[in-house]
Scaffold this motif. Structure first.
Motif, PDB file in Angstrom:
ATOM      1  N   ALA A 119      58.077 -33.579  82.060  1.00 38.76           N
ATOM      2  CA  ALA A 119      58.619 -34.821  81.500  1.00 38.76           C
ATOM      3  C   ALA A 119      58.875 -35.848  82.600  1.00 38.76           C
ATOM      4  O   ALA A 119      58.600 -37.042  82.433  1.00 38.76           O
ATOM      5  N   SER A 120      59.389 -35.397  83.739  1.00 40.40           N
ATOM      6  CA  SER A 120      59.653 -36.300  84.850  1.00 40.40           C
ATOM      7  C   SER A 120      58.363 -36.869  85.429  1.00 40.40           C
ATOM      8  O   SER A 120      58.288 -38.049  85.776  1.00 40.40           O
ATOM      9  N   SER A 121      57.330 -36.026  85.508  1.00 39.92           N
ATOM     10  CA  SER A 121      56.067 -36.454  86.113  1.00 39.92           C
ATOM     11  C   SER A 121      55.253 -37.351  85.185  1.00 39.92           C
ATOM     12  O   SER A 121      54.672 -38.349  85.619  1.00 39.92           O
ATOM     13  N   ASN A 122      55.201 -36.996  83.891  1.00 37.82           N
ATOM     14  CA  ASN A 122      54.316 -37.696  82.964  1.00 37.82           C
ATOM     15  C   ASN A 122      54.974 -38.847  82.210  1.00 37.82           C
ATOM     16  O   ASN A 122      54.276 -39.750  81.745  1.00 37.82           O
ATOM     17  N   PHE A 123      56.282 -38.816  82.064  1.00 38.09           N
ATOM     18  CA  PHE A 123      56.943 -39.823  81.250  1.00 38.09           C
ATOM     19  C   PHE A 123      57.880 -40.674  82.097  1.00 38.09           C
ATOM     20  O   PHE A 123      57.503 -41.740  82.550  1.00 38.09           O
ATOM     21  N   SER A 124      59.102 -40.194  82.310  1.00 33.15           N
ATOM     22  CA  SER A 124      60.070 -40.947  83.109  1.00 33.15           C
ATOM     23  C   SER A 124      61.237 -40.039  83.459  1.00 33.15           C
ATOM     24  O   SER A 124      61.685 -39.264  82.612  1.00 33.15           O
ATOM     25  N   ILE A 148      59.871 -26.031  83.534  1.00 32.06           N
ATOM     26  CA  ILE A 148      58.523 -26.591  83.366  1.00 32.06           C
ATOM     27  C   ILE A 148      58.578 -27.850  82.508  1.00 32.06           C
ATOM     28  O   ILE A 148      57.928 -28.863  82.801  1.00 32.06           O
ATOM     29  N   LEU A 149      59.372 -27.798  81.443  1.00 29.04           N
ATOM     30  CA  LEU A 149      59.533 -28.955  80.563  1.00 29.04           C
ATOM     31  C   LEU A 149      60.087 -30.147  81.322  1.00 29.04           C
ATOM     32  O   LEU A 149      59.555 -31.265  81.226  1.00 29.04           O
ATOM     33  N   LEU A 150      61.139 -29.930  82.096  1.00 26.84           N
ATOM     34  CA  LEU A 150      61.755 -31.021  82.825  1.00 26.84           C
ATOM     35  C   LEU A 150      60.823 -31.591  83.893  1.00 26.84           C
ATOM     36  O   LEU A 150      60.740 -32.817  84.078  1.00 26.84           O
ATOM     37  N   ASN A 151      60.097 -30.718  84.573  1.00 25.89           N
ATOM     38  CA  ASN A 151      59.165 -31.175  85.601  1.00 25.89           C
ATOM     39  C   ASN A 151      58.040 -32.001  84.994  1.00 25.89           C
ATOM     40  O   ASN A 151      57.665 -33.057  85.524  1.00 25.89           O
TER      41      ASN A 151
END
Length: 448
Positions: free
Chosen positions: A93-98, A88-91
């Protein structure tokens, strides 16, 4: 021989950075300790403790089996839940940040250690459960090992609580940017400290002998010390052609050197073997790491700012925070020269390292920010404040850096005026231009 040493050292570095390295080591420790306790039980440690310190022994077979079975099931559940949280963290972070921030989150050493604690405790409990004798003889039962299993499970629960706290902090954008900033700052300070403050220039290197890349990937790092040793051994001067972090294609020049190879005093006998030795000092990778390349921090923080300004997220506050970090990084980068060299102990320049110039770095960051943020007057205002701060760094502000900043001020002024029709906004933009002129009025010209 040196070539194989370099390869071994690079393989060890890659192994340590692997996400499974620390969990595997800790899990192996748990497995070895389980067999060690089985050996101690075979020589009667539980029998001795029952007679001398019975409080340290679980001497009921059914209780021991129930506890260990519960621990095993519980640890599996905790590991599955922890893995889900990481995904969930990785998803998010990828969606909202970079997507570029994912390697830094995956390689979090604390989370790897926690995973190792889970797995080592699980293996210990499994092998301790298997070692319980079916006869139920309390002296043959590993009572002390079961007590240690309870202690290890308590540590695992504490690690799980810490993991929940850590994962809730890791997902916050300020935490992500702060980590990126600190890694890049440490790298830049190290480069500035190691820089020689002498004016050094190499001659034109276009006619030097090139060494072509034998593989494809990001040029992650260069062992400058090893390359310098080869340069001294063979009376060479070397240029590293690509910029660190660049994506290298097979067959393009990565090094150029000049010197007499026949002066060699070691086992290298021809140009081909020398070139293999030199190529072995370069580390290629499919990932980019901030600890090896500070430029990546500028890219990541800029991408977080751009993502925040996208219509789907629309978070100018995060963009402003990102500009604050970029401001300090740009100020620190001004202390570093655009030309980098590696010197030997006699202060002789052996290696020329091509780097991204300050002007190019500032333009790349500002080109992206201007494109996606020029319509937001608050962000534009923050960018003018950044430029004012950079122009005030008179102790490190050389003419090239000053000209680069003035160019970007002019570009920002032009884009901002073209995208704002409100009189109050236009007045604010012009007021910041006036403030920038007053920083050093004799030197600055911000006319479009």
């Amino acid at each position: 021989m040196k070539k194989y040493i370099y390869k071994i050292l690079k393989s060890l570095d890659k192994l340590e950075s692997n996400i499974a390295f620390y969990p595997s080591i800790i899990s192996l420790f748990g497995l070895v300790f389980a067999f060690f306790m089985i050996y101690l039980e075979s020589i009667g440690i539980s029998k001795y403790l029952v007679e001398n310190a019975p409080i340290l022994v679980v001497n009921n077979t059914e209780t021991a089996r129930s506890l260990l079975t519960t621990f095993i099931a519980g640890l599996i559940s905790i590991m599955v839940f922890s893995f889900s949280l990481v995904m969930i963290l990785l998803n998010q972070a990828s969606s909202n940040f970079s997507p570029r921030v994912l390697p830094g989150l995956i390689s979090n050493r604390r989370h790897q250690i926690i995973l190792g604690i889970y797995n080592s405790t699980l293996l210990y409990c499994i092998f301790t459960l298997v070692s319980i004798t079916p006869q139920g003889d309390k002296y043959q039962m590993p009572g002390f090992s079961v007590l240690l299993g309870i202690i290890f499970m308590t540590f695992s629960l504490g690690a799980f609580i810490y993991f929940i706290h850590s994962i809730s902090q890791e997902i916050q954008v300020n935490t992500i940017m702060d980590k990126i900033f600190k890694k890049s700052k440490a790298r830049l300070e190290k480069l500035v400290e190691a820089e020689k403050h002498t004016d050094t220039r190499f001659e034109d290197t276009s006619d030097w002998k090139p060494i072509m890349s034998d593989r494809t990937g990001y040029m992650q790092d260069v062992s400058l010390k090893a390359m310098a040793e080869l340069a001294e051994d063979h009376n060479l001067i070397i240029e590293i052609v690509p910029i660190k972090g660049a994506y290298i294609l097979e067959g393009i020049p990565v090094l150029r050197y000049k010197g007499d190879v026949n002066d060699a005093n070691d086992d290298i006998e021809d140009d081909k073997e020398l070139e293999e030795e030199l190529l072995a000092t370069i580390t290629f990778s499919n990932n980019e790491i901030i600890e090896d390349n500070y430029i990546l921090a500028f890219k990541q923080i800029t991408e977080i700012a751009l993502k925040a300004m996208s219509p789907g997220i629309n978070d100018p506050g995060t963009c402003i925070n990102a500009i604050d970090y970029l401001t300090e990084l740009f100020a620190l980068r001004m202390r570093k020269k655009d030309q980098s060299f590696y010197f030997n102990e006699d202060d002789k320049a052996l290696i020329h390292i091509n780097t991204v110039s300050y002007e190019e770095l500032l333009y790349n960051v500002m080109a992206a920010l201007r494109t996606y943020s020029k319509h937001d007057i608050i962000v534009v205002q923050k960018l003018f404040i950044m430029f004012k701060y950079l122009l005030q760094q008179n102790n490190v502000l050389n003419e090239n850096y000053k000209e680069a900043i003035i160019k970007e001020v002019i570009n920002l002024k032009k884009d901002a005026l073209n995208n704002h029709n409100n009189e109050r906004d236009i007045e604010l933009i012009k007021s910041y231009i006036t403030k920038l002129k007053n920083v050093n009025p004799s030197d600055h010209n911000f006319e479009v």
